[in-house]
Design a protein around this motif. Structure first.
Motif: not given
Length: 489
Positions: A87-96
């Protein structure tokens, strides 16, 4: 001490809702001091960082919480927190990516004997998870401690806000809040980032964790690409106490997984009153039966404790299966297991068995799909198996003494039939015909015979049950009491 923490958490939540973030942080500091590995509190503190506009640090706290939930075996909570990051950063992929490395079925990790193994045998999985867990916190710039409130009626153009938090507050995206002790906020951030819910320092430690994680229904049967695809389609939904998520009689177009909170399932009784038939908590699924069967909702689901749930929409799933066709197969297998498992738990026939025995029996059920008019059972023939209806509608009719056919029941989703002929070793006593396209699961005759031979108590229960239903059928033919709808054959 536990009661004190419950009170502190309640007070902290109330303070945060009212915009008293400094007070909330003080209370959360007490909670962290008493229970430094309370992941739920970490998430609440992350929420405050988000309100302050310190998004980088909010993301780091959320990522820490999500990965900690995951290595502790709480995948749904981990996915929910990951959605907060997006929701904050749609491009964040590390955690997923870390969640997929932990929970997706790994290529080459399975064997015919052992079945799927969660998190086993993947080159690079340990290192990617370790990197996430040991990631160093970054130093985010702190906004001023007293964000300026947006003027109600400015007489002249507004000055440019000095911080991200002020800009958000001035635009109406965030509520106004009291001044915050930024040293306290930074101290809490540092405390959280130093915590390890599960002690993991090396790749060997990660491998040990991977070997102890539970299989999660649906998700553990997917490979990493499929896992990532379906997680991306999940929608994070938040509900308040009293919200009715599902209404009896509505069309079922989505199903839900509870990441946090609680709900109750109710049905409307013949007298119009609602009766509670079950309660739901973290990790529980609901709404999946009507979702897969394409039928209407058969019960109500109402929130009893503030809830976060992950929703899967039918249109999103159909779009996803075009890219990953195997997901439909996995979802169908998941649905079959859930439906047959539910039937075995509630059926008086199988109640004498324990969960392990029911799980073994579940493997014997076959899928049967029908078109309108297909005959499943013909009166006078040998019974072929026990049927449970997953979706659709089955008409039950018998041939009377005058030679005319008399419809005695309509069976729908969740109901079963066919057991009387199997128990009595006599020809079937009625016809069962699909009145619309239907999906059923059948326990073949040979498997049923094997089960009652191994579990005599099942035979005893079903014999009594069959005797009652034969009498009911005869009464119906004779114009007596109305026949009960569930399983009369």
């Amino acid at each position: 001490m536990a009661k004190d923490l419950v009170k502190l958490r309640k007070k902290a939540t109330e303070a945060a809702v009212k915009g008293k973030l400094d007070k909330a942080l003080e209370l959360y500091q007490e909670i962290v001091k008493a229970d430094p590995k309370d992941i739920k509190t970490w998430v609440k503190i992350g929420d405050i960082y988000k309100k302050l506009g310190r998004n980088d640090q909010a993301i780091e706290i959320y990522a820490k919480a999500a990965t900690s939930y995951a290595v502790s075996g709480f995948l749904m909570q981990a996915i929910s927190v990951n959605k907060m990051i997006l929701e904050i950063d749609p491009n964040h992929a590390e955690t997923q990516a870390a969640l997929a490395a932990l929970y997706a079925q790994k290529e080459g990790a399975d064997s015919a004997e052992s079945g799927p193994t969660v998190g086993a045998g993947v080159k690079g999985a340990s290192s990617s998870v370790l990197e996430m867990l040991k990631k160093k916190p970054s130093a985010a710039a702190a906004p001023p401690s007293e964000p300026a409130p947006a003027p109600e009626a400015p007489a002249e153009p507004e000055a440019e806000p000095e911080s991200e938090a002020e800009a958000a507050a001035a635009s109406g995206k965030l509520p106004q809040f009291d001044a915050v002790d930024l040293d306290l906020a930074d101290d809490l951030f540092d405390q959280i980032m130093k915590q390890d819910v599960v002690e993991i320092k090396t790749e060997d430690d990660v491998e040990h964790v991977l070997g102890t994680l539970p299989n999660i229904p649906l998700f553990s049967s997917l490979n990493q690409d499929e896992f990532t695809g379906i997680v991306e389609k999940l929608n994070l939904r938040r509900f308040d106490v009293g919200d009715r998520i599902i209404k009896e009689g509505d069309e079922g177009t989505s199903f839900y997984i509870i990441a946090g909170g609680a709900a109750k399932i109710t049905k409307t009784a013949p007298n119009g009153k609602e009766i509670t038939v079950a309660t739901l908590g973290e990790g529980d699924f609901f709404g999946e039966f009507s979702f897969f069967a394409g039928s209407i909702r058969s019960a109500n689901v109402t929130v009893t404790q503030e809830m976060e749930a992950l929703e899967i929409d039918r249109d999103d799933l159909e779009e996803l299966t075009k890219q990953f066709p195997r997901i439909e197969e996995v979802m169908r297998a998941f649905y079959k297991e859930r439906l047959v498992g539910t039937m075995l738990r509630i059926s008086p026939i199988f109640q004498p068995l324990n969960d392990e025995d029911r799980a073994a029996i579940m493997q014997h059920f076959e899928t049967v799909e029908t078109r309108t008019g297909d005959v499943l059972i013909r009166q006078g023939e040998e019974g072929q198996g026990l049927y449970v209806i997953a979706g659709g509608e089955i008409a039950v009719s018998v041939k009377g003494d005058d030679g005319n056919m008399l419809e005695v029941a309509r069976l729908r989703e969740g109901e079963f039939f066919g057991e009387i002929s199997l128990i009595t070793d006599r020809p079937t006593t009625a016809n069962c015909i699909a009145v619309k396209p239907s999906l059923l699961f059948r326990l073949p005759r040979a498997a049923f015979k094997q089960i009652i031979a191994e579990y005599p108590q099942v035979l005893e229960v079903t014999a009594d049950y069959a005797d009652q239903r034969v009498k009911q059928t005869k009464a119906m033919i004779a114009g007596g009491d109305e026949l009960q709808k569930a399983g009369i054959v």
